[in-house]
Design an enzyme around this catalytic site. Structure first.
Site, PDB file in Angstrom:
ATOM      1  N   ASP A  87     -49.273  24.032-112.192  1.00 30.08           N
ATOM      2  CA  ASP A  87     -50.701  24.352-112.319  1.00 30.08           C
ATOM      3  C   ASP A  87     -51.114  25.507-111.417  1.00 30.08           C
ATOM      4  O   ASP A  87     -52.176  26.106-111.607  1.00 30.08           O
ATOM      5  CB  ASP A  87     -51.556  23.120-112.021  1.00 30.08           C
TER       6      ASP A  87
ATOM      7  N   HIS B  96     -94.848  26.257 -95.121  1.00 30.88           N
ATOM      8  CA  HIS B  96     -93.663  25.454 -95.438  1.00 30.88           C
ATOM      9  C   HIS B  96     -92.937  24.985 -94.176  1.00 30.88           C
ATOM     10  O   HIS B  96     -92.670  23.791 -94.031  1.00 30.88           O
ATOM     11  CB  HIS B  96     -92.676  26.263 -96.299  1.00 30.88           C
TER      12      HIS B  96
ATOM     13  N   HIS C 290     -54.964  25.176-108.112  1.00 27.96           N
ATOM     14  CA  HIS C 290     -54.987  23.725-108.028  1.00 27.96           C
ATOM     15  C   HIS C 290     -54.138  23.179-106.872  1.00 27.96           C
ATOM     16  O   HIS C 290     -54.066  21.964-106.691  1.00 27.96           O
ATOM     17  CB  HIS C 290     -54.495  23.116-109.348  1.00 27.96           C
TER      18      HIS C 290
ATOM     19  N   HIS D  28     -52.606  15.015-106.214  1.00 29.03           N
ATOM     20  CA  HIS D  28     -52.092  16.371-106.393  1.00 29.03           C
ATOM     21  C   HIS D  28     -52.338  17.170-105.113  1.00 29.03           C
ATOM     22  O   HIS D  28     -53.085  18.139-105.090  1.00 29.03           O
ATOM     23  CB  HIS D  28     -52.727  17.033-107.618  1.00 29.03           C
TER      24      HIS D  28
ATOM     25  N   GLU E 140     -67.657  16.197-109.608  1.00 31.62           N
ATOM     26  CA  GLU E 140     -67.089  15.732-108.342  1.00 31.62           C
ATOM     27  C   GLU E 140     -68.155  15.561-107.262  1.00 31.62           C
ATOM     28  O   GLU E 140     -68.151  14.577-106.521  1.00 31.62           O
ATOM     29  CB  GLU E 140     -66.003  16.703-107.851  1.00 31.62           C
TER      30      GLU E 140
ATOM     31  N   HIS F 112     -91.778  21.129 -90.614  1.00 28.11           N
ATOM     32  CA  HIS F 112     -92.212  21.509 -91.961  1.00 28.11           C
ATOM     33  C   HIS F 112     -93.443  20.699 -92.352  1.00 28.11           C
ATOM     34  O   HIS F 112     -93.327  19.615 -92.928  1.00 28.11           O
ATOM     35  CB  HIS F 112     -91.089  21.264 -92.960  1.00 28.11           C
TER      36      HIS F 112
END
Length: 663
Positions: free
Chosen positions: A470, A265, A474, A462, A412, A34
């Site tokens: 839930d 590019h 989940h 969990h 997250e 590139h």
């Protein structure tokens, strides 16, 4: 101290031209790469290094160096060219000449650990700028502990349009603005070009307004006006906010017939265009040949950095904080951690508490954080669920960089990348939590943790249908398999408080491998009631309960299903069937054991695997004469006990599977 630098600017044009020429020649030789971004940002890079960067190639890991992150990692020839001219010992011209070739340090994208002067692996767009947030935050946290004399540096980033389009960039700029990271300066290669063509094809976002809205100091400059670039960087350094400098550039600058086009590019310019570029730039030297004046100009940058580093070393030597500072950079004290965890395990085996392994993790963290003074915890807005904070921890904020717990918010992906940056900066041992199902949001950064060999710990709670009501959105089902598929990532799924403590001992003292702890929401009994000083989790799998005589069957389980396997063994014993129970908390560590140990653990009898997840990845443990009790679909919304019965993950089902194997 990081004061404004007085330097000779007369050679900057030639310094920038050398970047362009080395880039186009290396990409041409490799027949891939590139060239557009390095050629377009050469002026910005030359000014940044010549007038501002404090680095010392003779000591690449000097702790108080400025950090440079090439977030637009596809433009890797920018950093390779610069590091060659600066005189890094491992970046001679042979490395540049063999760009993108096997066995050389000049990989297609910058790879941390492959060559000196590369602060982080980049290439997946958006990762670099977010990792840089972690570096900049770590600089401020380290400064809060040791002051300006020992910690006083900047984190500079070159990012492209693609970096800013990626969703993680929003998390990055929001975190940096919220934390007031004034030592972070991003130079945006605003060339309005992507692979497909003009950025107008895919975006109309006002990027500068977006940064302003997140609390950044924002400027715009002509990316080929070196004095304007220098003035903007100087203004950015004075501002207490993180800074964006929008550098209006021409992609492929210097290639007279291709500059400004998406065609430059990601493809070689071609011999004809390279010849035209040399003529246009007035460059008469042969490929991979630089005049002594260029080396002298870049060498002056290195010499300045060496002098700055030597001054810093003198301050460190004279500092009353030298011991603590050096200890913050050293590997964790494995002996101290082993002793602390062993004493803690002894109490656990005696008390036999029945708690969820997420709670067991919190309990173990009290011991870990008391032993590891530079641990930095955090969570993506799930502190009360992940249980990642311990007594005495305080929040990190722009008003208190001396804290040791980071509230990452519902970010997250940003959390995981920022933790990589904290680990790369050094000085701290980071861990952060979220639900296991959201490991998918973190995955690109977890993969880079593993690729770079960073001792980051992911606390993922969990961990199965055991979370209950839930529901399937989940409830992790495929996540254990997908995470175990990542090379150099230790994935722990622990069965009780003792195993969880042992997993934390391994994670907290790791050096070149990240760890991920998959932890239960539901309470689990303590199964290890007889104390042993040996860390059995370090073996990856071990015999928790041996058969009374020669084995008829071996039951292998992880996490919450080890209790189920133990109950199944009782059912089988009533039928006169001798079953051994193996707990397998970490497949990766078990795979690293010698064949003799693995044979002792697994035995030669038929095997039944038990895990509230899909079977993928279990084959090496199960062998041919085997069965698996686990998930074959997504979960459902109901109390955990009902779900285990509904999906057939029960002691009775395990016993039945074992009986079928030994008919």
């Amino acid at each position: 101290m990081n004061a404004p630098i007085q330097t000779d600017t007369s050679a900057e044009a030639q310094m920038a031209t050398a970047i362009r020429v080395l880039t186009m020649d290396a990409v041409q030789a490799a027949n891939s790469g590139h060239p557009g971004m390095p050629m377009g940002m050469a002026d910005v890079a030359a000014v940044l290094y010549n007038r501002f960067m404090n680095i010392d190639p003779s000591m690449p890991n000097w702790q108080d160096r400025d950090r440079f992150v090439l977030s637009a990692g596809h433009g890797s020839m920018l950093i390779y060219s610069i590091n060659h001219m600066l005189g890094y010992a491992d970046m001679d011209m042979d490395q540049v000449r063999n760009f993108r070739q096997h066995g050389y340090r000049t990989a297609g994208h910058p790879e941390y650990g492959h060559a000196d002067g590369i602060e982080t692996t980049t290439g997946p767009l958006g990762q670099g700028i977010t990792t840089a947030v972690g570096m900049a935050l770590a600089e401020r946290m380290h400064n809060a502990r040791f002051g300006d004399d020992l910690v006083d540096h900047y984190t500079y980033v070159i990012a492209g349009d693609g970096c800013l389009m990626e969703g993680i960039s929003h998390e990055a700029i929001d975190m940096a603005g919220h934390w007031g990271l004034g030592r972070m300066i991003v130079m945006w290669d605003d060339n309005q070009i992507t692979i497909d063509g003009s950025t107008a094809l895919s975006t109309s976002t006002d990027q500068k307004a977006r940064f302003v809205a997140s609390g950044w100091h924002v400027q715009s400059v002509d990316g080929h006006d070196r004095e304007a670039i220098a003035a903007a960087i100087e203004e950015a350094r004075k501002d207490s906010r993180p800074s964006l400098i929008a550098c209006k550039t021409v992609i492929g600058k210097g290639a007279p017939n291709k500059e400004g086009s998406h065609k430059v590019h990601g493809a070689p310019l071609g011999a004809e265009e390279i010849a035209a570029s040399r003529a246009a730039m007035g460059w008469t030297h042969e490929p991979f040949t630089l005049p002594k004046e260029v080396y002298a100009a870049w060498g002056a940058v290195a010499a300045r950095g060496k002098a700055t580093r030597e001054g810093w070393e003198a301050r460190l030597l004279a500092s009353a904080q030298a011991g603590d500072f050096n200890r913050s950079l050293a590997a964790p004290d494995a002996d101290a951690m082993a002793k602390a965890i062993d004493a803690y395990k002894q109490k656990l085996s005696a008390d036999a508490p029945k708690v969820a392994t997420r709670k067991a993790s919190e309990m173990a963290l009290e011991v870990v954080n008391a032993t590891l003074p530079n641990a930095i915890g955090g969570s993506a807005d799930l502190t009360g669920s992940n249980l990642t904070i311990t007594a005495g921890m305080g929040p990190v904020s722009k008003d208190n960089y001396g804290g040791n717990y980071i509230h990452y918010g519902i970010r997250e992906h940003g959390m995981a990348a920022a933790m990589n940056g904290i680990a790369l900066h050094r000085g701290f041992v980071p861990y952060g939590g979220t639900f296991l199902v959201f490991a998918d949001y973190c995955r690109p950064a977890i993969r880079l943790s593993a690729l770079m060999g960073l001792p980051v710990t992911y606390v993922m709670t969990h961990d199965s249908i055991g979370l209950g009501e839930d529901g399937p959105t989940h409830q992790p089902v495929e996540h254990m398999a997908s995470l175990r598929a990542i090379p150099n990532l230790n994935v722990f799924r622990t069965a009780d408080v003792v195993e969880t403590a042992e997993a934390w001992e391994i994670a907290a003292t790791a050096s070149g491998t990240p760890s991920l702890l998959a932890l239960s929401r539901q309470n689990l009994p303590c199964l290890r009631t007889a104390h042993t000083s040996d860390n059995l989790v370090a073996k990856g799998a071990y015999v928790l309960r041996e058969a009374d005589g020669a084995r008829d069957v071996t039951l292998i389980a992880t996490g919450s299903e080890v209790e189920i396997a133990m109950n199944a063994a009782d059912i089988l014993a009533e039928a006169g069937i001798k079953a051994a129970v193996v707990s397998a908390p970490c497949f990766e560590l078990f795979a690293a054991q010698d064949d003799a140990y693995k044979a002792t653990v697994l035995g030669s009898a038929p095997r039944v695997g038990v895990e509230a997840a899909i079977e993928q990845g279990w084959a090496p443990l199960l062998g041919e004469n085997s069965a698996f009790v686990g998930m074959r679909s997504f979960g459902a919304s109901a109390p955990a006990d009902e779900l285990y019965k509904h999906f057939g993950i029960t002691a009775e089902a395990v016993a039945a599977a074992a009986k079928n194997l030994i008919k």
